[in-house]
Design an enzyme around this catalytic site. Sequence first.
Site, mmCIF file in Angstrom:
data_model
loop_
_atom_site.group_PDB
_atom_site.id
_atom_site.type_symbol
_atom_site.label_atom_id
_atom_site.label_comp_id
_atom_site.label_asym_id
_atom_site.label_seq_id
_atom_site.Cartn_x
_atom_site.Cartn_y
_atom_site.Cartn_z
ATOM 1 N N PHE A 224 109.017 -5.231 63.298
ATOM 2 C CA PHE A 224 107.317 -5.286 63.304
ATOM 3 C C PHE A 224 107.124 -6.439 62.321
ATOM 4 O O PHE A 224 105.813 -6.698 61.880
ATOM 5 C CB PHE A 224 106.477 -4.062 63.358
ATOM 6 C CG PHE A 224 106.798 -3.355 64.454
ATOM 7 C CD1 PHE A 224 106.849 -3.387 65.517
ATOM 8 C CD2 PHE A 224 107.384 -2.159 63.869
ATOM 9 C CE1 PHE A 224 107.388 -2.408 66.678
ATOM 10 C CE2 PHE A 224 107.752 -0.989 64.744
ATOM 11 C CZ PHE A 224 107.713 -1.189 66.066
ATOM 12 N N ILE A 449 115.762 -6.380 67.288
ATOM 13 C CA ILE A 449 115.341 -5.192 66.424
ATOM 14 C C ILE A 449 114.521 -4.392 67.419
ATOM 15 O O ILE A 449 113.583 -3.688 67.364
ATOM 16 C CB ILE A 449 113.987 -5.876 65.302
ATOM 17 C CG1 ILE A 449 113.049 -6.665 66.392
ATOM 18 C CG2 ILE A 449 114.835 -6.656 64.632
ATOM 19 C CD1 ILE A 449 111.849 -7.209 65.483
ATOM 20 N N GLY A 450 115.428 -4.333 68.637
ATOM 21 C CA GLY A 450 114.732 -3.293 69.679
ATOM 22 C C GLY A 450 113.987 -3.953 71.002
ATOM 23 O O GLY A 450 113.511 -3.586 71.899
ATOM 24 N N ILE A 563 108.277 -15.833 82.297
ATOM 25 C CA ILE A 563 108.704 -14.592 81.720
ATOM 26 C C ILE A 563 110.229 -14.283 82.160
ATOM 27 O O ILE A 563 110.677 -14.382 83.528
ATOM 28 C CB ILE A 563 108.024 -13.269 82.394
ATOM 29 C CG1 ILE A 563 106.486 -13.620 82.022
ATOM 30 C CG2 ILE A 563 108.631 -12.008 82.130
ATOM 31 C CD1 ILE A 563 106.047 -13.397 80.398
ATOM 32 N N LYS A 635 107.210 -18.426 76.446
ATOM 33 C CA LYS A 635 106.295 -18.357 75.140
ATOM 34 C C LYS A 635 106.929 -17.053 74.734
ATOM 35 O O LYS A 635 107.223 -16.089 75.369
ATOM 36 C CB LYS A 635 105.144 -18.485 75.645
ATOM 37 C CG LYS A 635 104.513 -19.832 75.956
ATOM 38 C CD LYS A 635 103.198 -19.813 76.366
ATOM 39 C CE LYS A 635 102.571 -21.259 76.753
ATOM 40 N NZ LYS A 635 101.233 -21.312 77.241
ATOM 41 N N GLY A 636 106.736 -16.784 73.243
ATOM 42 C CA GLY A 636 107.063 -15.626 72.702
ATOM 43 C C GLY A 636 106.127 -14.265 73.069
ATOM 44 O O GLY A 636 104.905 -14.645 73.240
ATOM 45 N N GLU A 639 104.438 -10.464 69.954
ATOM 46 C CA GLU A 639 103.221 -10.124 69.402
ATOM 47 C C GLU A 639 101.869 -10.214 70.092
ATOM 48 O O GLU A 639 100.965 -9.529 69.728
ATOM 49 C CB GLU A 639 103.201 -10.927 68.144
ATOM 50 C CG GLU A 639 104.232 -10.617 67.124
ATOM 51 C CD GLU A 639 104.582 -11.718 65.941
ATOM 52 O OE1 GLU A 639 104.134 -11.469 64.900
ATOM 53 O OE2 GLU A 639 105.387 -12.408 66.339
#
Lengths: 676, 322
Positions: A224, A449-450, A563, A635-636, A639
């Site tokens: 995170f 990281i998962g 996506i 797009k990321g 977060e």
Amino acid sequence: MNRIEGRVKVTGLATYAAEYPVEGVTYAYPVQSQVAKGRIARVDDREALAMPGVLAVLSSERPPELAPEAEGELALFQSREVAYRGQIVAAVVADTYENARAAAAVVRVEYQPQAHDVHLSTEHPGLYRPKTVNPGFPTDTGHGDVEAGLAAAATTIDVTYTTPVLHNNPMEPHASLAYWDDLGRLMVYDASQGATSGRDIIARTFGLPRDAVRVVARHVGGGFGSKGTTRPQAVLAAMAAREVGRPVKIALTRHQMYDVTGYRTPTIQRLRLGADADGRLTALEHVAYEQSSTVEEFAEQTAVPGRVMYGTPALRTAHRLVRLDVATPSWMRAPGECPGMYALESAMDELAYAAGLDPVELRVLNDPETEPGSGRPFSSRNLVGCLREGARRFDWERRDPQPGVRRDGEWLIGTGVAASTYPARRMPSKAVVAAQDGEFLVQIAAADIGTGARTVLTKIAAETLGVAPDQVHVEIGDSDLPDAFLAGGSMGTASWGSAVFRACEDFQRDGKEGHADTAEEIAKDAELARHAFGAQFAEVRVNAVTGEVRVSRLLGVFAAGHIMDATLARSQFIGGMTMGLGMALMEETYTDEEFGGFLRRDLAQYHIPANADVPNLEAVWLEEEDEELNPMGSKGIGEIGIVGTAAAIGNAVFHAAGHRVRDLPITPAKILMPRF
Amino acid sequence: MKQFEYARAASPADAVRRFEPGTMYLGGGTNLVDLMRLGVAQPDRLVDVSHLPLDAIEQDGDRLRIGAAVRNTDLAAHPLVRVRYPMLARAVLAGASGQVRNMATIGGNLLQRTRCGYYQDVTRPCNKRRPGSGCPAIEGDHGNLAILGASDSCVATHPSDMAVALAALGAEVHVTGPGGDRVIPMPGLHRLPGDTPERDTVLEPGDLITAVELPAPPPGPSIYRKVRERASFAFALVSIAAALDLRDGVVRDCRIALGGVAHVPWRAERAEQALIGGQATGEAFLAAAEAELELARPLPRNAFKVPLARNLIVRTLEELAS
């Protein structure tokens, strides 16, 4: 797609940093400061050294050598000054974890304590304007005349929100296992979000050439952001391994994680908004007050969402920082956007009520043509689409805006909306593709990281090569692989995917090997505003008897480019929303004003949502076609799910209970006290 | 973690025989082992009593005898508990998580220590952990600490849900020890902190809880309700165990116990006395709650527990009366 490493994870075969079997391994255990500020007069390690199995005690008595470039929290034992309670001031290395821990308890550190100051306030005389805010944004921006805009407004609001210290709680603790080989090369198995950047930081800290350091992080149990920069345990493991000439392992306890792996700064945020009679913004001002340590400056970019979200003739965003006797804050999922959008999107709700407008319509009305802060065109922007789709799914049209009037027995019911936003960037990375016996090997120092990075990169490679995913093997998590950007800023897939895509294209030219370095391509990217957007809708139940708040429904609608994989994307979105729910209702680390440091440093006291808290969580998305992003058009999404959640829930609490809580988390105490 | 000896007791008498200063009995270990890891508990030796034949739930006329080694999960699932003492089953199920309840024993549940953050942090003062060192919670993080019966030495709360129901039910705790066997009626097992907060209970060194015996269930409906900001796996902000027996609108019997408000499961005797023999009206419920909470001495950050406890008492009684 199912996760490539799903089977090895659920069967316990996936190897994490602390689990690599290394012969002759020893263990280090940190000694932490018990004063919040002062100077170490003396470290008496005689008793510890006499304990069974103890190999060494490290401290500022004999500072282990680091490069002059070693800085901040990583410059272990280089100074006698104590900057915060919990800081690592010594460490014991022993043959077993238990022996190291027992000996650490008898290392006697004598302090010359000084008065400490751990209290953030808007009146603090030490407040200043940092040069930039994370990760390099201008500190203060603006255009137009805010005062004139407010004076001319038909409706204004002037409100202050506060958010507490928040901590990342990845399941895997921060752990490192380090050893030096006969050639003086340093090997570090690290719980890290970036093998390449981790290698570079460790090399700089020890004054080694980059190729003398190798960082391996094949599986990482969540981060995170807290594993996005090298944390002290990695430096300590390497330092201790050099000292004792044997491999050294460190796995931080949960308590230690709270002390030395970063946290989200508490914030105090003042929002002043003005709108004309139609609801169009005449001014938007967002000022954020935050803290950092005396060790190094970390200035969270809390007020940046105002530069992206709404059109206004007058805009001012500003950050003020104070250096306190606290640990250094760092990245926590959506630093900046997450706390900033809590305040901005709560303020927009307040403005909607003050102006007698629907909060969806107020946002639609103020949707800008170009990015407000920069004037740049958007590569794509579908906030309005997300708001409309969410409103449709939530039956928003039939919502009675009147607060505090819907009741089901003891429960007051309300709904709320807030927008989400997060930048869609990418950074240079390299990748290599090779073929062997009909199989394809893709190598890149990416990190999973998962999130499912390994899986999505497999998918990208397979689609680009035109082969089945099970013919592709993606190797990541090792700094000896081609350099890659870290898993952070929601840039992983865009950065690594670009490199993998180009390497696969290159491969197809000769069918033997493909190489890519995306630095040049990215340098030529057009100057556009690239962001993902979203809208979150919450239905909450507020108990009039007990003050309990339960979220009975949470819907996120996102527009985040193409996506790439529905299963993985949904997991990221609802994971972020769950974390946002925790921020809204329960997460809070307590700063100990009397002794310094933090309290509630475990999962029994620092509450994160349990399954029972998220009975009805839904994430959907609008497909976007945006050719200005990267070869995948993505797009990321790591977060954006946490951005706006707390505001949507807070706005729903107001709609339910009829009073506004402007101080997170919204606990039963804060609901009950004003009612009596 | 300090080195310690470990032994399994063959019988309750054997456990008591093995006891000497520095010994602690080990039940499910769900609290004690945590405290040992934290350095809060530092026993020289553990005598494991979790395998003793104290794991039966037996009916004895209209009473129920629960062995001290019965696991929380088994207690809550037992048909006689669910049917005759639903308040107890609900209280147990409101505590911890399924995994913890599978391990935790009834005796251990009663004897678990406060979760006050200062108590659990050996680097900070705490009168309960280190007598005479001070209570930083009074000026510090006391948002979930006691409003009733606290002292200048300690504002800790007892964390058990089960104990609140047992206090309301008037359970009897059977103890064996160096001084022989005795029976302690709840809520008398736990004690207020006074100036000796290091003592949670009236047990003497070497005392071992062997059983909890429930008298016949109170007449009338009963409720256990727990308030917390997270929907599960959180200690109570305030909880209530209550039973109400009415005839013709008049209160014949009433049991009220509160959790999360004191160093003990708090039997609200003032409220009970105010109600018994009177009319079961909303006004009477409020007056009873206020009579009880006159005793409250809240601190700045736990003051919300006063209106919370009052609301909870009134609402629970209203629900029982309807």
